[in-house]
Design an enzyme around this catalytic site. Sequence first.
Site, PDB file in Angstrom:
ATOM      1  N   GLU A 153       0.849  -1.210   0.000  1.00  0.00           N
ATOM      2  CA  GLU A 153       0.000   0.000   0.000  1.00  0.00           C
ATOM      3  C   GLU A 153       0.882   1.258   0.000  1.00  0.00           C
ATOM      4  O   GLU A 153       0.490   2.295  -0.538  1.00  0.00           O
ATOM      5  CB  GLU A 153      -0.945   0.008   1.214  1.00  0.00           C
ATOM      6  CG  GLU A 153      -1.871  -1.207   1.308  1.00  0.00           C
ATOM      7  CD  GLU A 153      -3.172  -1.092   0.502  1.00  0.00           C
ATOM      8  OE1 GLU A 153      -3.286  -0.189  -0.350  1.00  0.00           O
ATOM      9  OE2 GLU A 153      -4.075  -1.929   0.727  1.00  0.00           O
TER      10      GLU A 153
ATOM     11  N   LYS B 271      -2.792  10.086   1.492  1.00  0.00           N
ATOM     12  CA  LYS B 271      -4.181   9.630   1.649  1.00  0.00           C
ATOM     13  C   LYS B 271      -5.058  10.750   2.202  1.00  0.00           C
ATOM     14  O   LYS B 271      -6.191  10.948   1.747  1.00  0.00           O
ATOM     15  CB  LYS B 271      -4.249   8.382   2.539  1.00  0.00           C
ATOM     16  CG  LYS B 271      -5.694   7.897   2.681  1.00  0.00           C
ATOM     17  CD  LYS B 271      -5.853   6.443   2.957  1.00  0.00           C
ATOM     18  CE  LYS B 271      -7.341   6.077   2.974  1.00  0.00           C
ATOM     19  NZ  LYS B 271      -7.612   4.703   3.269  1.00  0.00           N
TER      20      LYS B 271
ATOM     21  N   ARG C 271     -11.067   9.761  -4.936  1.00  0.00           N
ATOM     22  CA  ARG C 271     -10.723   8.751  -3.930  1.00  0.00           C
ATOM     23  C   ARG C 271     -10.586   7.362  -4.557  1.00  0.00           C
ATOM     24  O   ARG C 271      -9.867   6.507  -4.029  1.00  0.00           O
ATOM     25  CB  ARG C 271     -11.747   8.743  -2.788  1.00  0.00           C
ATOM     26  CG  ARG C 271     -11.323   7.817  -1.668  1.00  0.00           C
ATOM     27  CD  ARG C 271     -12.048   8.019  -0.359  1.00  0.00           C
ATOM     28  NE  ARG C 271     -11.560   7.039   0.612  1.00  0.00           N
ATOM     29  CZ  ARG C 271     -11.807   7.080   1.898  1.00  0.00           C
ATOM     30  NH1 ARG C 271     -12.526   8.059   2.417  1.00  0.00           N
ATOM     31  NH2 ARG C 271     -11.335   6.137   2.705  1.00  0.00           N
TER      32      ARG C 271
ATOM     33  N   ASN D  69      -7.857   2.897  -4.962  1.00  0.00           N
ATOM     34  CA  ASN D  69      -8.159   1.488  -5.230  1.00  0.00           C
ATOM     35  C   ASN D  69      -7.271   0.901  -6.312  1.00  0.00           C
ATOM     36  O   ASN D  69      -7.573  -0.182  -6.835  1.00  0.00           O
ATOM     37  CB  ASN D  69      -9.628   1.334  -5.619  1.00  0.00           C
ATOM     38  CG  ASN D  69     -10.537   1.722  -4.473  1.00  0.00           C
ATOM     39  OD1 ASN D  69     -10.275   1.368  -3.332  1.00  0.00           O
ATOM     40  ND2 ASN D  69     -11.570   2.487  -4.760  1.00  0.00           N
TER      41      ASN D  69
ATOM     42  N   HIS E 182      -6.901  -2.782  -6.632  1.00  0.00           N
ATOM     43  CA  HIS E 182      -7.883  -3.432  -5.764  1.00  0.00           C
ATOM     44  C   HIS E 182      -8.966  -4.201  -6.519  1.00  0.00           C
ATOM     45  O   HIS E 182      -9.528  -5.144  -5.985  1.00  0.00           O
ATOM     46  CB  HIS E 182      -8.536  -2.412  -4.823  1.00  0.00           C
ATOM     47  CG  HIS E 182      -7.613  -1.961  -3.721  1.00  0.00           C
ATOM     48  ND1 HIS E 182      -6.386  -1.384  -3.950  1.00  0.00           N
ATOM     49  CD2 HIS E 182      -7.741  -2.004  -2.363  1.00  0.00           C
ATOM     50  CE1 HIS E 182      -5.804  -1.089  -2.801  1.00  0.00           C
ATOM     51  NE2 HIS E 182      -6.600  -1.455  -1.818  1.00  0.00           N
TER      52      HIS E 182
ATOM     53  N   HIS F  78      -9.162  -7.621  -4.912  1.00  0.00           N
ATOM     54  CA  HIS F  78     -10.332  -8.125  -4.185  1.00  0.00           C
ATOM     55  C   HIS F  78     -10.838  -9.430  -4.802  1.00  0.00           C
ATOM     56  O   HIS F  78     -11.271 -10.336  -4.086  1.00  0.00           O
ATOM     57  CB  HIS F  78     -11.448  -7.079  -4.170  1.00  0.00           C
ATOM     58  CG  HIS F  78     -11.179  -5.942  -3.221  1.00  0.00           C
ATOM     59  ND1 HIS F  78     -11.928  -4.796  -3.188  1.00  0.00           N
ATOM     60  CD2 HIS F  78     -10.241  -5.788  -2.269  1.00  0.00           C
ATOM     61  CE1 HIS F  78     -11.459  -3.983  -2.255  1.00  0.00           C
ATOM     62  NE2 HIS F  78     -10.432  -4.566  -1.683  1.00  0.00           N
TER      63      HIS F  78
HETATM   64  P1  NAD Z   1      -4.908  -7.778   9.989  1.00  0.00           P
HETATM   65  O1  NAD Z   1      -5.689  -6.791  10.745  1.00  0.00           O
HETATM   66  O2  NAD Z   1      -5.506  -9.105   9.727  1.00  0.00           O
HETATM   67  O3  NAD Z   1      -3.497  -7.973  10.678  1.00  0.00           O
HETATM   68  C1  NAD Z   1      -2.587  -8.888  10.144  1.00  0.00           C
HETATM   69  C2  NAD Z   1      -2.088  -9.884  11.187  1.00  0.00           C
HETATM   70  O4  NAD Z   1      -1.109  -9.243  11.988  1.00  0.00           O
HETATM   71  C3  NAD Z   1      -3.147 -10.410  12.154  1.00  0.00           C
HETATM   72  O5  NAD Z   1      -2.891 -11.752  12.401  1.00  0.00           O
HETATM   73  C4  NAD Z   1      -2.897  -9.605  13.431  1.00  0.00           C
HETATM   74  O6  NAD Z   1      -3.276 -10.296  14.580  1.00  0.00           O
HETATM   75  C5  NAD Z   1      -1.416  -9.425  13.379  1.00  0.00           C
HETATM   76  N1  NAD Z   1      -0.888  -8.217  14.029  1.00  0.00           N
HETATM   77  C6  NAD Z   1      -1.393  -6.978  13.982  1.00  0.00           C
HETATM   78  N2  NAD Z   1      -0.553  -6.110  14.565  1.00  0.00           N
HETATM   79  C7  NAD Z   1       0.499  -6.818  14.996  1.00  0.00           C
HETATM   80  C8  NAD Z   1       1.709  -6.474  15.644  1.00  0.00           C
HETATM   81  N3  NAD Z   1       2.032  -5.204  15.912  1.00  0.00           N
HETATM   82  N4  NAD Z   1       2.568  -7.466  15.958  1.00  0.00           N
HETATM   83  C9  NAD Z   1       2.291  -8.758  15.631  1.00  0.00           C
HETATM   84  N5  NAD Z   1       1.171  -9.157  14.983  1.00  0.00           N
HETATM   85  C10 NAD Z   1       0.294  -8.189  14.669  1.00  0.00           C
HETATM   86  O7  NAD Z   1      -4.507  -7.210   8.528  1.00  0.00           O
HETATM   87  P2  NAD Z   1      -4.101  -5.793   7.951  1.00  0.00           P
HETATM   88  O8  NAD Z   1      -3.217  -6.096   6.820  1.00  0.00           O
HETATM   89  O9  NAD Z   1      -3.661  -4.852   8.993  1.00  0.00           O
HETATM   90  O10 NAD Z   1      -5.492  -5.233   7.401  1.00  0.00           O
HETATM   91  C11 NAD Z   1      -6.143  -5.830   6.317  1.00  0.00           C
HETATM   92  C12 NAD Z   1      -7.579  -5.356   6.293  1.00  0.00           C
HETATM   93  O11 NAD Z   1      -7.602  -3.940   6.105  1.00  0.00           O
HETATM   94  C13 NAD Z   1      -8.377  -5.957   5.179  1.00  0.00           C
HETATM   95  O12 NAD Z   1      -9.606  -6.405   5.682  1.00  0.00           O
HETATM   96  C14 NAD Z   1      -8.609  -4.791   4.231  1.00  0.00           C
HETATM   97  O13 NAD Z   1      -9.818  -4.891   3.527  1.00  0.00           O
HETATM   98  C15 NAD Z   1      -8.634  -3.645   5.177  1.00  0.00           C
HETATM   99  N6  NAD Z   1      -8.334  -2.347   4.557  1.00  0.00           N
HETATM  100  C16 NAD Z   1      -9.173  -1.330   4.815  1.00  0.00           C
HETATM  101  C17 NAD Z   1      -8.928  -0.090   4.292  1.00  0.00           C
HETATM  102  C18 NAD Z   1      -9.803   1.055   4.659  1.00  0.00           C
HETATM  103  O14 NAD Z   1      -9.663   2.133   4.064  1.00  0.00           O
HETATM  104  N7  NAD Z   1     -10.677   0.910   5.624  1.00  0.00           N
HETATM  105  C19 NAD Z   1      -7.796   0.133   3.491  1.00  0.00           C
HETATM  106  C20 NAD Z   1      -6.949  -0.947   3.249  1.00  0.00           C
HETATM  107  C21 NAD Z   1      -7.227  -2.191   3.783  1.00  0.00           C
HETATM  108  N1  GLY Z   2      -8.324   2.016   0.709  1.00  0.00           N
HETATM  109  C1  GLY Z   2      -9.152   2.789  -0.151  1.00  0.00           C
HETATM  110  C2  GLY Z   2      -9.762   3.989   0.490  1.00  0.00           C
HETATM  111  O1  GLY Z   2      -9.612   4.238   1.656  1.00  0.00           O
HETATM  112  O2  GLY Z   2     -10.448   4.712  -0.168  1.00  0.00           O
END
Ligand code: NAD
Ligand code: GLY
Length: 371
Positions: free
Chosen positions: A189, A231, A245, A249, A252, A256
């Site tokens: 990202e 962002k 915005r 993506n 994505h 996805h």
């Molecule tokens: P996640 O939240 O699943 O975390 C990844 C793993 O790391 C998990 O097993 C967690 O327990 C572990 N973990 C977290 N912090 C840790 C730390 N400091 N030390 C050790 N382990 C740790 O995954 P992610 O990659 O953080 O997030 C992915 C999600 O984010 C997806 O669902 C995606 O759709 C979403 N997302 C949302 C947006 C948005 O704008 N809202 C943007 C991008 C992604």
């Molecule tokens: N990750 C895409 C958004 O926040 O718009």
Amino acid sequence: MTADVKTVHVSLGERSYDIKVGPELIARAGTYLKPLLRRARVAIVTDENVARIHLPALERSLDQAGIRHDAIRMPAGESTKCFAELQRLTEWLLETGVERGDLVLALGGGVIGDLTGFAAAIARRGVDFAQIPTTLLSQVDSSVGGKTGINTPQGKNLVGAFYQPRLVLADTGALETLPMRELLAGYAEVVKYGLINDRPFFDWLETNLDGIKSGDVAARTYAIVKSCEAKAAIVAADERESNVRALLNLGHTFGHALEAATGFSDRLVHGEGVAVGMALAFDLSVRLGLCPGQDAARLRRHLERAGLPCRLADVPGLPDADELIALMGQDKKVVDGKLTFILSRGIGEAFITRDVDPAALRALLKEREAA
Ligand code: NAD
Ligand code: GLY
């Protein structure tokens, strides 16, 4: 509050907030949160992994600031972003007596942030929330901009709300306990921001990749702040994704579909899907005569050097091209049955289009299936 902490402001009128980036922010969270609280209590939502490592420091900090706290530990992993866990979390919030004006605190990665933000948006029709992102992905992307939600069997993030946090505390120290695979997923990202509109940042990443991977705090902080600034500017211009915005993506639409095809499992985590998706978006741009081939090759070299997947063949057990295209049809950005793609005229020059010839897309995926 101290010089080692950088601030990025997200400018959204009365929904504006700060992102703090720096060391030991979990241990200092009580001090940052206290001014936001109507009464001295918070509900903490975290996952089982993060609870083991980082919850004690957060609880100590809240104790020191005289803030009462309850905590719920959700299962770790993407499958937690579902209706059943949303129900369990929302009912827990109500049972712990969360009132309008109280604050719910998301301590964890994007899974916890997205789920908690959505629960905060619907509990009592909206309680405050703040994010303490603990993965690189959540520090540079998901904790910023107010997209919250869950997955359904039909696809990714199809149910949710725009709901902004009051504060984001990105503790760079939290990344020290993050597994390398998760760090790299977040790095995808980071690369995305260079690809969208900042070629000099992509150049900088090429030079500083090793430092970011090996734990150089200054390099990591710079990358996080740059990403959050990028962002924040896009979100301030288009909070609800009416236009620019959608650039966020990049990768994505493909990503996805790949995540859905792998069952939202750890066969492919979100950032890895984005990495493969960005490489495919560049390939498609080249095929359509929009982007120089050397930029697509340069991107693929960088993702490979980072250790990220960047080919369909890097994801075992994928369905064929037609099934992937069908999965892409579930994308939220489908309008009148047409997919929206973020394509590229080169590194730092992404743009939004709905004019992609379906035959070109199918031909690319067919060809890459074999590669
Ligand atoms: P996640 O939240 O699943 O975390 C990844 C793993 O790391 C998990 O097993 C967690 O327990 C572990 N973990 C977290 N912090 C840790 C730390 N400091 N030390 C050790 N382990 C740790 O995954 P992610 O990659 O953080 O997030 C992915 C999600 O984010 C997806 O669902 C995606 O759709 C979403 N997302 C949302 C947006 C948005 O704008 N809202 C943007 C991008 C992604
Ligand atoms: N990750 C895409 C958004 O926040 O718009």
